[in-house]
Enzyme design. Structure first.
Site, mmCIF file in Angstrom:
data_model
loop_
_atom_site.group_PDB
_atom_site.id
_atom_site.type_symbol
_atom_site.label_atom_id
_atom_site.label_comp_id
_atom_site.label_asym_id
_atom_site.label_seq_id
_atom_site.Cartn_x
_atom_site.Cartn_y
_atom_site.Cartn_z
ATOM 1 N N PRO A 125 2.391 -18.556 8.429
ATOM 2 C CA PRO A 125 3.717 -19.091 8.095
ATOM 3 C C PRO A 125 4.636 -18.007 7.552
ATOM 4 O O PRO A 125 4.168 -17.021 6.966
ATOM 5 C CB PRO A 125 3.413 -20.144 7.023
ATOM 6 C CG PRO A 125 2.136 -19.681 6.383
ATOM 7 C CD PRO A 125 1.345 -19.043 7.502
ATOM 8 N N ASP A 126 5.937 -18.186 7.780
ATOM 9 C CA ASP A 126 6.871 -17.276 7.124
ATOM 10 C C ASP A 126 6.990 -17.694 5.664
ATOM 11 O O ASP A 126 6.299 -18.590 5.194
ATOM 12 C CB ASP A 126 8.226 -17.263 7.836
ATOM 13 C CG ASP A 126 8.933 -18.606 7.804
ATOM 14 O OD1 ASP A 126 8.526 -19.496 7.019
ATOM 15 O OD2 ASP A 126 9.912 -18.785 8.555
ATOM 16 N N PHE A 127 7.883 -17.062 4.932
ATOM 17 C CA PHE A 127 7.944 -17.316 3.502
ATOM 18 C C PHE A 127 8.945 -18.402 3.119
ATOM 19 O O PHE A 127 8.670 -19.208 2.236
ATOM 20 C CB PHE A 127 8.306 -16.018 2.756
ATOM 21 C CG PHE A 127 7.180 -15.022 2.724
ATOM 22 C CD1 PHE A 127 6.226 -15.049 1.732
ATOM 23 C CD2 PHE A 127 7.080 -14.055 3.718
ATOM 24 C CE1 PHE A 127 5.184 -14.143 1.707
ATOM 25 C CE2 PHE A 127 6.043 -13.136 3.704
ATOM 26 C CZ PHE A 127 5.094 -13.173 2.705
ATOM 27 N N ARG A 128 10.085 -18.436 3.810
ATOM 28 C CA ARG A 128 11.202 -19.210 3.262
ATOM 29 C C ARG A 128 11.635 -20.429 4.069
ATOM 30 O O ARG A 128 12.539 -21.140 3.649
ATOM 31 C CB ARG A 128 12.408 -18.274 3.065
ATOM 32 C CG ARG A 128 12.161 -17.228 1.985
ATOM 33 C CD ARG A 128 13.304 -16.235 1.875
ATOM 34 N NE ARG A 128 13.087 -15.328 0.744
ATOM 35 C CZ ARG A 128 12.322 -14.259 0.794
ATOM 36 N NH1 ARG A 128 11.712 -13.949 1.922
ATOM 37 N NH2 ARG A 128 12.154 -13.494 -0.268
ATOM 38 N N ASN A 200 5.913 -7.180 7.049
ATOM 39 C CA ASN A 200 4.716 -8.019 7.002
ATOM 40 C C ASN A 200 3.507 -7.250 6.484
ATOM 41 O O ASN A 200 3.412 -6.028 6.648
ATOM 42 C CB ASN A 200 4.416 -8.573 8.396
ATOM 43 C CG ASN A 200 5.572 -9.386 8.948
ATOM 44 O OD1 ASN A 200 6.355 -9.947 8.186
ATOM 45 N ND2 ASN A 200 5.691 -9.442 10.266
ATOM 46 N N ASP A 202 0.396 -8.449 7.403
ATOM 47 C CA ASP A 202 -0.691 -9.027 8.204
ATOM 48 C C ASP A 202 -1.386 -8.019 9.109
ATOM 49 O O ASP A 202 -2.387 -8.338 9.745
ATOM 50 C CB ASP A 202 -0.166 -10.199 9.043
ATOM 51 C CG ASP A 202 1.068 -9.845 9.863
ATOM 52 O OD1 ASP A 202 1.135 -8.723 10.402
ATOM 53 O OD2 ASP A 202 1.976 -10.698 9.970
ATOM 54 N N HIS A 219 5.764 -3.060 3.067
ATOM 55 C CA HIS A 219 5.215 -3.784 1.924
ATOM 56 C C HIS A 219 3.700 -3.619 1.808
ATOM 57 O O HIS A 219 3.028 -4.450 1.194
ATOM 58 C CB HIS A 219 5.610 -5.259 2.001
ATOM 59 C CG HIS A 219 7.096 -5.460 1.910
ATOM 60 N ND1 HIS A 219 7.735 -6.587 2.401
ATOM 61 C CD2 HIS A 219 8.075 -4.678 1.381
ATOM 62 C CE1 HIS A 219 9.039 -6.479 2.180
ATOM 63 N NE2 HIS A 219 9.262 -5.334 1.564
#
Length: 377
Positions: A125-128, A200, A202, A219
Protein backbone atom coordinates in the site's frame (compact mmCIF):
# COMPACT_ATOMS: atom_id res chain seq x y z
CA UNK A 1 6.41 28.86 -12.34
CA UNK A 2 4.64 30.97 -14.91
CA UNK A 3 4.64 29.76 -18.49
CA UNK A 4 5.78 31.78 -21.47
CA UNK A 5 4.77 31.35 -25.04
CA UNK A 6 7.37 29.78 -27.30
CA UNK A 7 7.96 30.33 -31.02
CA UNK A 8 6.93 27.16 -32.80
CA UNK A 9 8.88 25.64 -35.64
CA UNK A 10 6.97 24.97 -38.84
CA UNK A 11 6.18 21.30 -39.34
CA UNK A 12 5.25 19.65 -42.63
CA UNK A 13 3.12 16.54 -42.29
CA UNK A 14 2.40 14.05 -45.03
CA UNK A 15 -1.27 14.87 -44.69
CA UNK A 16 -0.56 18.54 -45.44
CA UNK A 17 0.86 17.73 -48.89
CA UNK A 18 -1.74 17.25 -51.62
CA UNK A 19 -0.67 16.08 -55.07
CA UNK A 20 -3.14 16.00 -57.94
CA UNK A 21 -2.33 13.25 -60.45
CA UNK A 22 -4.15 13.08 -63.83
CA UNK A 23 -5.99 9.79 -64.21
CA UNK A 24 -4.77 9.17 -67.75
CA UNK A 25 -1.13 9.96 -67.03
CA UNK A 26 -0.54 8.22 -63.69
CA UNK A 27 1.74 5.24 -63.21
CA UNK A 28 -1.26 3.21 -62.14
CA UNK A 29 -3.19 4.02 -65.31
CA UNK A 30 -0.26 3.17 -67.56
CA UNK A 31 0.41 -0.12 -65.78
CA UNK A 32 -3.29 -1.10 -65.95
CA UNK A 33 -3.37 -0.36 -69.67
CA UNK A 34 -0.27 -2.48 -70.28
CA UNK A 35 -1.79 -5.38 -68.36
CA UNK A 36 -5.11 -5.21 -70.25
CA UNK A 37 -3.41 -5.02 -73.65
CA UNK A 38 -1.20 -8.05 -73.04
CA UNK A 39 -4.03 -10.17 -71.60
CA UNK A 40 -6.44 -9.43 -74.45
CA UNK A 41 -3.90 -10.03 -77.25
CA UNK A 42 -2.17 -13.23 -76.26
CA UNK A 43 -2.01 -14.31 -79.93
CA UNK A 44 -0.41 -11.09 -81.13
CA UNK A 45 3.00 -10.34 -79.60
CA UNK A 46 3.44 -7.40 -81.90
CA UNK A 47 0.36 -5.62 -80.48
CA UNK A 48 1.61 -6.01 -76.93
CA UNK A 49 5.00 -4.71 -77.93
CA UNK A 50 3.44 -1.68 -79.59
CA UNK A 51 1.40 -0.81 -76.47
CA UNK A 52 4.42 -1.16 -74.18
CA UNK A 53 6.50 1.03 -76.48
CA UNK A 54 3.80 3.68 -76.54
CA UNK A 55 3.53 3.78 -72.76
CA UNK A 56 7.25 3.83 -72.05
CA UNK A 57 7.90 7.56 -72.69
CA UNK A 58 4.90 8.52 -70.55
CA UNK A 59 6.07 6.27 -67.68
CA UNK A 60 9.57 7.70 -67.85
CA UNK A 61 8.14 11.23 -67.78
CA UNK A 62 6.08 10.37 -64.65
CA UNK A 63 9.24 9.05 -62.95
CA UNK A 64 11.00 12.32 -63.73
CA UNK A 65 8.07 14.36 -62.41
CA UNK A 66 7.93 12.39 -59.16
CA UNK A 67 11.68 12.70 -58.61
CA UNK A 68 11.49 16.44 -59.18
CA UNK A 69 8.51 16.82 -56.81
CA UNK A 70 10.21 14.78 -54.10
CA UNK A 71 13.33 16.90 -54.40
CA UNK A 72 11.25 20.08 -54.22
CA UNK A 73 9.57 18.84 -51.03
CA UNK A 74 12.96 17.93 -49.54
CA UNK A 75 12.36 14.22 -49.31
CA UNK A 76 8.73 14.25 -48.10
CA UNK A 77 7.12 11.04 -49.29
CA UNK A 78 4.03 11.33 -51.51
CA UNK A 79 3.28 7.63 -51.29
CA UNK A 80 -0.20 6.74 -49.98
CA UNK A 81 -0.28 6.56 -46.17
CA UNK A 82 -0.57 3.14 -44.59
CA UNK A 83 -3.72 2.62 -42.52
CA UNK A 84 -3.24 3.61 -38.87
CA UNK A 85 -3.25 0.59 -36.55
CA UNK A 86 -6.11 0.12 -34.11
CA UNK A 87 -3.65 0.56 -31.23
CA UNK A 88 -2.33 3.89 -32.52
CA UNK A 89 -5.86 5.20 -33.08
CA UNK A 90 -6.69 4.83 -29.39
CA UNK A 91 -3.38 5.87 -27.84
CA UNK A 92 -3.51 9.24 -26.03
CA UNK A 93 -1.44 12.03 -27.53
CA UNK A 94 0.71 12.21 -24.39
CA UNK A 95 1.84 8.58 -24.78
CA UNK A 96 2.52 9.06 -28.49
CA UNK A 97 4.67 12.09 -27.72
CA UNK A 98 6.67 10.25 -25.06
CA UNK A 99 7.15 7.25 -27.38
CA UNK A 100 8.53 9.52 -30.11
CA UNK A 101 10.90 11.12 -27.61
CA UNK A 102 12.30 7.79 -26.40
CA UNK A 103 12.47 6.35 -29.92
CA UNK A 104 14.52 9.33 -31.08
CA UNK A 105 17.52 8.06 -29.09
CA UNK A 106 18.11 11.67 -28.10
CA UNK A 107 17.67 10.94 -24.40
CA UNK A 108 20.47 8.88 -22.85
CA UNK A 109 20.72 10.46 -19.40
CA UNK A 110 17.25 9.94 -17.97
CA UNK A 111 16.48 10.49 -14.30
CA UNK A 112 13.50 8.52 -12.98
CA UNK A 113 11.87 9.61 -9.72
CA UNK A 114 9.42 7.19 -8.11
CA UNK A 115 7.12 7.03 -5.11
CA UNK A 116 4.86 4.50 -3.42
CA UNK A 117 2.42 4.50 -6.35
CA UNK A 118 4.74 2.35 -8.49
CA UNK A 119 4.61 -0.46 -5.90
CA UNK A 120 0.86 -0.62 -5.27
CA UNK A 121 0.37 -3.30 -7.94
CA UNK A 122 2.91 -5.43 -6.06
CA UNK A 123 0.52 -5.48 -3.10
CA UNK A 124 2.33 -2.83 -1.08
CA UNK A 125 0.00 0.00 0.00
CA UNK A 126 1.01 3.60 -0.45
CA UNK A 127 1.11 5.85 2.58
CA UNK A 128 -1.54 8.51 2.16
CA UNK A 129 -4.48 7.21 0.08
CA UNK A 130 -7.58 7.56 2.31
CA UNK A 131 -8.95 4.20 3.37
CA UNK A 132 -6.29 1.99 1.77
CA UNK A 133 -3.04 3.82 2.55
CA UNK A 134 -0.60 2.48 5.11
CA UNK A 135 -1.15 5.36 7.52
CA UNK A 136 -4.90 4.65 7.57
CA UNK A 137 -4.38 1.01 8.53
CA UNK A 138 -2.05 1.12 11.52
CA UNK A 139 -4.74 1.24 14.21
CA UNK A 140 -3.79 -2.23 15.48
CA UNK A 141 -0.45 -0.83 16.63
CA UNK A 142 -2.04 1.79 18.92
CA UNK A 143 0.17 4.57 17.65
CA UNK A 144 -0.15 8.13 18.95
CA UNK A 145 -0.08 9.25 15.28
CA UNK A 146 0.41 7.19 12.10
CA UNK A 147 3.85 8.52 11.24
CA UNK A 148 5.13 7.38 14.67
CA UNK A 149 5.89 3.95 13.21
CA UNK A 150 8.80 5.61 11.38
CA UNK A 151 9.70 8.11 14.09
CA UNK A 152 13.15 7.72 15.62
CA UNK A 153 12.15 9.01 19.05
CA UNK A 154 9.10 6.73 19.23
CA UNK A 155 11.18 3.73 18.06
CA UNK A 156 13.62 4.31 20.94
CA UNK A 157 10.73 4.07 23.41
CA UNK A 158 8.65 1.41 21.68
CA UNK A 159 10.19 -0.49 18.73
CA UNK A 160 7.49 -3.18 18.57
CA UNK A 161 5.09 -1.52 16.08
CA UNK A 162 7.91 -1.08 13.56
CA UNK A 163 9.15 -4.64 14.15
CA UNK A 164 5.68 -6.04 13.43
CA UNK A 165 5.23 -3.92 10.32
CA UNK A 166 8.73 -4.69 9.03
CA UNK A 167 8.21 -8.44 9.47
CA UNK A 168 5.17 -8.19 7.16
CA UNK A 169 6.71 -5.92 4.51
CA UNK A 170 10.33 -7.12 4.44
CA UNK A 171 11.51 -7.00 0.79
CA UNK A 172 11.96 -10.20 -1.19
CA UNK A 173 9.56 -12.33 0.84
CA UNK A 174 6.12 -11.71 -0.68
CA UNK A 175 6.24 -8.89 -3.21
CA UNK A 176 7.56 -9.02 -6.77
CA UNK A 177 8.63 -6.09 -8.96
CA UNK A 178 5.88 -4.46 -10.98
CA UNK A 179 5.86 -3.68 -14.70
CA UNK A 180 6.98 -0.16 -13.84
CA UNK A 181 10.04 -1.42 -11.96
CA UNK A 182 10.89 -3.61 -14.96
CA UNK A 183 10.54 -0.58 -17.26
CA UNK A 184 13.18 1.26 -15.25
CA UNK A 185 15.49 -1.76 -15.48
CA UNK A 186 14.82 -1.88 -19.23
CA UNK A 187 15.88 1.76 -19.58
CA UNK A 188 19.18 0.83 -17.98
CA UNK A 189 19.60 -2.17 -20.30
CA UNK A 190 19.10 0.15 -23.28
CA UNK A 191 21.74 2.57 -21.99
CA UNK A 192 19.25 5.38 -21.35
CA UNK A 193 19.18 5.55 -17.55
CA UNK A 194 21.39 8.01 -15.70
CA UNK A 195 19.86 7.37 -12.27
CA UNK A 196 16.63 6.35 -10.59
CA UNK A 197 15.75 8.09 -7.35
CA UNK A 198 13.15 6.22 -5.33
CA UNK A 199 11.42 7.26 -2.12
CA UNK A 200 10.46 3.63 -1.51
CA UNK A 201 12.14 1.24 0.90
CA UNK A 202 10.79 -1.94 -0.73
CA UNK A 203 13.94 -2.57 -2.83
CA UNK A 204 11.78 -3.64 -5.80
CA UNK A 205 13.91 -1.62 -8.23
CA UNK A 206 16.98 -3.66 -7.33
CA UNK A 207 14.97 -6.90 -7.42
CA UNK A 208 13.78 -5.87 -10.91
CA UNK A 209 17.38 -5.71 -12.10
CA UNK A 210 18.35 -2.05 -11.68
CA UNK A 211 22.01 -1.97 -10.67
CA UNK A 212 22.95 -0.42 -7.35
CA UNK A 213 25.19 1.98 -9.29
CA UNK A 214 22.12 3.46 -11.03
CA UNK A 215 20.01 3.45 -7.84
CA UNK A 216 19.58 6.10 -5.20
CA UNK A 217 17.33 4.77 -2.43
CA UNK A 218 16.57 8.17 -0.92
CA UNK A 219 14.97 6.77 2.20
CA UNK A 220 17.34 3.87 2.68
CA UNK A 221 16.96 0.09 2.35
CA UNK A 222 16.83 -3.19 4.27
CA UNK A 223 20.08 -4.71 3.01
CA UNK A 224 22.17 -3.36 5.88
CA UNK A 225 21.45 -2.41 9.51
CA UNK A 226 22.97 -0.38 12.33
CA UNK A 227 22.43 0.68 15.90
CA UNK A 228 20.20 3.73 16.37
CA UNK A 229 22.22 4.82 19.42
CA UNK A 230 25.92 4.39 18.50
CA UNK A 231 25.63 3.74 14.71
CA UNK A 232 27.67 0.53 14.93
CA UNK A 233 26.96 -1.62 11.83
CA UNK A 234 24.94 -4.80 12.38
CA UNK A 235 24.79 -7.79 10.03
CA UNK A 236 21.86 -7.26 7.66
CA UNK A 237 20.90 -10.93 7.33
CA UNK A 238 20.94 -11.42 11.08
CA UNK A 239 18.76 -8.33 11.52
CA UNK A 240 16.32 -9.80 9.00
CA UNK A 241 16.24 -13.17 10.76
CA UNK A 242 15.55 -11.63 14.19
CA UNK A 243 12.80 -9.32 12.96
CA UNK A 244 11.08 -11.67 10.47
CA UNK A 245 11.39 -14.95 12.37
CA UNK A 246 11.60 -13.92 16.03
CA UNK A 247 9.47 -10.76 15.73
CA UNK A 248 11.71 -8.79 18.10
CA UNK A 249 14.09 -5.85 17.84
CA UNK A 250 17.80 -6.72 17.43
CA UNK A 251 20.17 -5.46 20.14
CA UNK A 252 23.50 -3.76 19.51
CA UNK A 253 26.46 -5.79 20.79
CA UNK A 254 28.39 -2.59 21.61
CA UNK A 255 25.94 -0.42 23.53
CA UNK A 256 22.80 -2.57 23.87
CA UNK A 257 20.81 -0.02 21.87
CA UNK A 258 18.04 -0.86 19.40
CA UNK A 259 19.10 -1.95 15.90
CA UNK A 260 17.01 -1.30 12.79
CA UNK A 261 17.52 -1.68 9.03
CA UNK A 262 19.19 1.31 7.40
CA UNK A 263 15.95 2.95 6.27
CA UNK A 264 15.48 6.66 6.95
CA UNK A 265 13.19 7.52 9.86
CA UNK A 266 11.77 10.93 10.62
CA UNK A 267 14.54 12.69 12.47
CA UNK A 268 17.34 11.14 10.37
CA UNK A 269 19.21 12.57 7.42
CA UNK A 270 19.19 11.16 3.88
CA UNK A 271 22.05 8.88 2.78
CA UNK A 272 25.35 10.56 1.98
CA UNK A 273 25.20 9.15 -1.56
CA UNK A 274 22.04 11.14 -2.28
CA UNK A 275 23.73 14.43 -1.41
CA UNK A 276 26.89 13.47 -3.29
CA UNK A 277 25.19 12.66 -6.61
CA UNK A 278 22.03 14.76 -6.84
CA UNK A 279 23.62 18.05 -7.91
CA UNK A 280 25.64 16.41 -10.66
CA UNK A 281 22.74 14.27 -11.86
CA UNK A 282 20.23 17.12 -12.22
CA UNK A 283 22.87 19.07 -14.13
CA UNK A 284 23.55 16.18 -16.54
CA UNK A 285 19.98 14.86 -17.00
CA UNK A 286 18.38 15.28 -20.43
CA UNK A 287 14.95 13.94 -19.40
CA UNK A 288 13.08 13.55 -16.09
CA UNK A 289 10.36 10.92 -15.60
CA UNK A 290 8.33 11.17 -12.36
CA UNK A 291 6.08 8.21 -11.47
CA UNK A 292 3.62 7.34 -8.72
CA UNK A 293 4.32 10.02 -6.14
CA UNK A 294 2.52 12.79 -4.28
CA UNK A 295 5.71 14.92 -4.24
CA UNK A 296 5.01 15.86 -0.63
CA UNK A 297 8.16 14.75 1.19
CA UNK A 298 11.22 17.02 1.16
CA UNK A 299 13.90 17.15 -0.05
CA UNK A 300 13.10 14.57 -2.74
CA UNK A 301 10.00 16.48 -3.84
CA UNK A 302 12.30 19.31 -4.97
CA UNK A 303 14.09 17.23 -7.62
CA UNK A 304 11.65 18.19 -10.44
CA UNK A 305 12.50 21.85 -9.76
CA UNK A 306 16.25 21.20 -9.82
CA UNK A 307 16.70 19.91 -13.37
CA UNK A 308 17.93 22.26 -16.09
CA UNK A 309 15.50 24.62 -17.78
CA UNK A 310 15.84 22.75 -21.07
CA UNK A 311 15.21 19.31 -19.53
CA UNK A 312 11.74 17.95 -20.43
CA UNK A 313 9.68 16.59 -17.52
CA UNK A 314 7.19 13.70 -17.76
CA UNK A 315 4.67 12.76 -15.06
CA UNK A 316 2.97 9.35 -14.92
CA UNK A 317 0.53 9.61 -12.01
CA UNK A 318 -3.07 9.27 -10.92
CA UNK A 319 -3.19 13.00 -10.25
CA UNK A 320 -1.36 16.17 -11.11
CA UNK A 321 1.25 17.03 -8.46
CA UNK A 322 3.95 19.59 -7.81
CA UNK A 323 4.18 22.38 -10.35
CA UNK A 324 3.68 20.16 -13.38
CA UNK A 325 1.52 21.29 -16.28
CA UNK A 326 -2.24 21.69 -16.26
CA UNK A 327 -4.57 18.73 -16.77
CA UNK A 328 -5.09 19.86 -20.36
CA UNK A 329 -2.02 17.99 -21.54
CA UNK A 330 1.23 19.73 -22.47
CA UNK A 331 1.95 23.26 -21.39
CA UNK A 332 5.15 25.26 -21.45
CA UNK A 333 6.41 25.70 -17.87
CA UNK A 334 9.39 27.92 -18.51
CA UNK A 335 11.42 29.53 -21.28
CA UNK A 336 12.24 26.91 -23.89
CA UNK A 337 13.22 26.75 -27.53
CA UNK A 338 11.79 23.45 -28.66
CA UNK A 339 8.41 21.73 -28.60
CA UNK A 340 9.92 18.80 -26.73
CA UNK A 341 10.89 21.06 -23.83
CA UNK A 342 7.47 20.89 -22.21
CA UNK A 343 5.87 19.16 -19.26
CA UNK A 344 3.89 16.07 -20.21
CA UNK A 345 1.32 14.63 -17.79
CA UNK A 346 -0.31 11.25 -18.42
CA UNK A 347 -3.01 10.43 -15.89
CA UNK A 348 -3.61 6.86 -14.77
CA UNK A 349 -2.10 3.69 -13.37
CA UNK A 350 1.68 3.57 -13.84
CA UNK A 351 1.78 -0.05 -15.03
CA UNK A 352 -0.99 0.56 -17.60
CA UNK A 353 0.80 3.64 -18.89
CA UNK A 354 4.12 1.82 -19.18
CA UNK A 355 2.56 -1.12 -21.05
CA UNK A 356 0.97 1.23 -23.57
CA UNK A 357 4.21 3.15 -24.02
CA UNK A 358 6.29 0.01 -24.53
CA UNK A 359 3.79 -1.39 -27.04
CA UNK A 360 4.33 1.68 -29.24
CA UNK A 361 8.12 1.46 -28.82
CA UNK A 362 8.24 -2.25 -29.68
CA UNK A 363 9.61 -2.99 -26.21
CA UNK A 364 6.64 -5.00 -24.94
CA UNK A 365 8.21 -8.45 -25.35
CA UNK A 366 11.43 -7.37 -23.61
CA UNK A 367 9.41 -5.77 -20.82
CA UNK A 368 7.29 -8.86 -20.17
CA UNK A 369 10.26 -11.23 -20.28
CA UNK A 370 12.18 -9.08 -17.83
CA UNK A 371 9.23 -8.84 -15.45
CA UNK A 372 8.51 -12.58 -15.61
CA UNK A 373 12.12 -13.41 -14.79
CA UNK A 374 11.95 -11.44 -11.52
CA UNK A 375 8.65 -12.69 -10.12
CA UNK A 376 8.80 -14.58 -6.84
CA UNK A 377 7.62 -18.14 -6.65
Amino acid sequence: MGSTSTPQAAVVNDSDVQVDTPNSGSLEAVENKESWTIDSNNNSNSSATKEESASSPRKEQDDVNIDALTATLEGVSIAPKQPTSSLEQHVPASIKTIAKMLASKKYTKIIVLTGAGVSCNAGIPDFRTPGTGLYDNLQKYNLPFPEAVFDLGFFARNPNPFVQLASELWPGLKHSPTITHSFIALLEQKGMLLRTYTQNIDMLDVLAGVSEERMIECHGHFRTASCTRCSTPFDGEECKRIIVEEKRVPTCMSCKGHVKPDIVFFGEGLPERFHRLIKRDVRDADLLIVMGTSLMVAPVCEIPNMVRRDCPRILFNRELVGNFCSRGGMKSRRKSYDNSERDIFHEGDCDDSVRLLCSLLGWEEDLNELNSSTRLG
